[in-house]
Motif scaffolding. Structure first.
Motif, PDB file in Angstrom:
ATOM      1  N   UNK A  42       0.828  -1.213   0.000  1.00  0.00           N
ATOM      2  CA  UNK A  42       0.000   0.000   0.000  1.00  0.00           C
ATOM      3  C   UNK A  42       0.860   1.260   0.000  1.00  0.00           C
ATOM      4  N   UNK A  43       1.989   1.205   0.685  1.00  0.00           N
ATOM      5  CA  UNK A  43       2.876   2.357   0.682  1.00  0.00           C
ATOM      6  C   UNK A  43       3.466   2.587  -0.706  1.00  0.00           C
ATOM      7  N   UNK A  44       3.719   1.506  -1.416  1.00  0.00           N
ATOM      8  CA  UNK A  44       4.205   1.637  -2.786  1.00  0.00           C
ATOM      9  C   UNK A  44       3.148   2.298  -3.682  1.00  0.00           C
ATOM     10  N   UNK A  45       1.895   2.155  -3.308  1.00  0.00           N
ATOM     11  CA  UNK A  45       0.815   2.807  -4.048  1.00  0.00           C
ATOM     12  C   UNK A  45       0.657   4.281  -3.663  1.00  0.00           C
ATOM     13  N   UNK A  46       1.464   4.751  -2.700  1.00  0.00           N
ATOM     14  CA  UNK A  46       1.426   6.150  -2.297  1.00  0.00           C
ATOM     15  C   UNK A  46       0.506   6.442  -1.138  1.00  0.00           C
ATOM     16  N   UNK A 131      -4.633  -7.895  -8.326  1.00  0.00           N
ATOM     17  CA  UNK A 131      -6.029  -7.817  -7.899  1.00  0.00           C
ATOM     18  C   UNK A 131      -6.194  -6.765  -6.813  1.00  0.00           C
ATOM     19  N   UNK A 132      -5.217  -6.710  -5.875  1.00  0.00           N
ATOM     20  CA  UNK A 132      -5.253  -5.713  -4.819  1.00  0.00           C
ATOM     21  C   UNK A 132      -5.290  -4.300  -5.422  1.00  0.00           C
ATOM     22  N   UNK A 133      -4.418  -4.090  -6.406  1.00  0.00           N
ATOM     23  CA  UNK A 133      -4.346  -2.785  -7.057  1.00  0.00           C
ATOM     24  C   UNK A 133      -5.690  -2.432  -7.718  1.00  0.00           C
ATOM     25  N   UNK A 139     -12.212   1.210  -5.419  1.00  0.00           N
ATOM     26  CA  UNK A 139     -12.591   1.933  -4.211  1.00  0.00           C
ATOM     27  C   UNK A 139     -12.278   3.416  -4.303  1.00  0.00           C
ATOM     28  N   UNK A 140     -11.151   3.722  -4.963  1.00  0.00           N
ATOM     29  CA  UNK A 140     -10.767   5.122  -5.118  1.00  0.00           C
ATOM     30  C   UNK A 140     -11.803   5.896  -5.944  1.00  0.00           C
TER      31      UNK A 140
END
Length: 429
Positions: A42-46, A131-133, A139-140
């Motif tokens: 999640x941190x890699x996603x910002x 899939x997580x992404x 959701x975003x």
């Protein structure tokens, strides 16, 4: 760099701008290793990420600062993910929080339980990074739409608050305007000895377009009038105020229905000339879309003779001492419609016990629930029923009967009346 999710080793190359609406996340899992793996991704996603090892701990964190995204394991001791989700949804939050349950359950019944508890989406163990992404991106979109909607609702509420302030200010002004308009008919009753005069004015809203009044001269002559300006509301009310000045009882030098003699006294002009002059004023000098109907009468209090001009107003009514009802009048054109319009006048004779009623169309056009109008027949019957009532008692009962007929608390049109009741004029009957 590689991250292991379950049995998979996947390269993380996603940019830090994956989300625009979701900025904070909470990872809830009793497994420290699973929390670290998800947190790192999640941190890699910002995202700004916090961790909790149980539903109870996570709930405390959410009470302090609710996250935009929650990823929670289903199976946890003390408080499982389903219970935590229900508690999370019960929190008072300004923004929506997107909730993803991580589970090994795939049965439809279990999924339905999660949805009923308030979950938005599901991830199946072992979690796949792609899939997580995709789940977070979905959701975003929802979070962004929710925030846009919240902002629009905030703007709407703010606008409505401002409009309410404006409305309250206007309402306050209209209440004062109603008081001022009612003050135009400050003298509602007068006993002249030979006759009694009573006036009634009731607007359908705060202010209206009806006006009634009278003025007196030294020669035992009485001028009475009833006016109905087209339309409703403020502009019509302003017109009535202007007309009240032209027919002022307190300033006879400004009253166009009166002439000043060489001796300094005032005498009435023929009603048809006054109405013609009002028409000329309205057509030539007063810039307005309004017109009005009226009845103007010159009453000789000593002889009972009444000279009257009708300009499109409802026909006046005479109730004789014996109870007979007579509708009188010639119709005529409203004032302010046609240049150089001519107006007729006619005479009527009142005897002891007779009474004359001038009324606006709000009386005859009072409408029952089935659409039936009160009309002249209704007014005739009502006059007979109210034969024993005088002055203001008559007016009050008239309004009550009309309200009973329409079965409404408010009338759709202004209602106004002038009632002249002859008692004992000084002439032979």
């Amino acid at each position: 760099m590689g991250i292991s999710l379950g049995a998979h080793q996947i390269e993380v190359t996603e940019p830090a701008t994956l989300t625009q609406g979701i900025r904070t996340a909470l990872v809830v899992d009793d497994s420290r290793m699973q929390r670290r793996i998800l947190t790192s991704a999640l941190k890699k996603f910002g995202l700004e990420v916090r961790e909790a090892g149980s539903g109870v701990e996570a709930l405390e964190l959410c009470r302090d600062c609710a996250p935009d995204l929650v990823i929670s394991d289903w199976m946890m001791p003390e408080m499982n993910g389903l219970e935590f989700c229900k508690e999370f949804r019960s929190l008072q939050k300004s923004d929506y929080g997107y909730f993803i349950l991580v589970t090994s359950k795939s049965e439809k019944a279990e999924i339905a339980l999660g949805l009923d508890a308030g979950a938005d989406d599901f991830l199946t163990k072992p979690v796949n990074l792609a899939e997580l992404r995709a789940r977070i991106a979905a959701g975003d979109r929802i979070i962004r739409m929710q925030r846009e909607l919240s902002e629009k609702n905030r703007l709407i509420r703010s606008t409505l608050d401002e409009l309410q302030k404006v409305y309250d200010s206007i309402d306050s002004d209209l209440i004062e305007a109603k008081k001022l308009q009612q003050s135009l008919v400050s003298d509602r009753y007068r006993d002249f000895g030979e006759a009694e005069l009573s006036l009634m004015l009731r607007s359908s809203g705060h202010v209206g377009g009806d006006l009634v009044g009278f003025f007196q001269t030294r020669e035992r002559r009485l001028g009475i009038y009833a006016i109905d300006v087209s339309g409703h509301g403020i502009s019509s009310a302003l017109m009535t105020a202007r007309l009240a000045g032209f027919l002022s009882a307190n300033s006879p030098d400004q009253n166009i229905a009166l002439l000043r003699t060489e001796s300094g006294n005032y005498v009435p002009r023929p009603p048809k000339h006054t109405v013609k002059d009002l028409n000329k004023l309205l057509m030539d000098e007063i810039e307005t879309e309004h017109y009005f109907t009226m009845v103007l009468a010159d009453v000789d209090l000593e002889t009972g003779r009444v000279i009257m001009t009708q300009a499109g107003h409802p026909n006046p009514l005479i109730q004789r001492a014996g109870g007979e009802i007579e509708f009188i009048g010639t119709g005529g054109l409203p004032v302010g419609l046609i240049d150089d319009a001519d107006y007729d006048q006619f005479d009527v004779q009142l005897h002891p016990g007779d009474r004359l009623l001038l009324h606006s169309d709000g009386v005859g056009e009072c409408e029952a629930l089935d659409g039936t109008l009160f009309g002249d027949e209704g007014l005739s019957a009502l006059m007979s029923d109210l034969r024993s009532l005088r002055a203001q008692s008559f007016h009050e009962t008239l309004v009550w009967k009309l309200a009973e007929y329409s079965e409404k608390d408010e009338f759709s049109d202004d209602i106004s009346c002038v009632l002249l009741e002859f008692k004992n004029p000084g002439f032979g009957s």
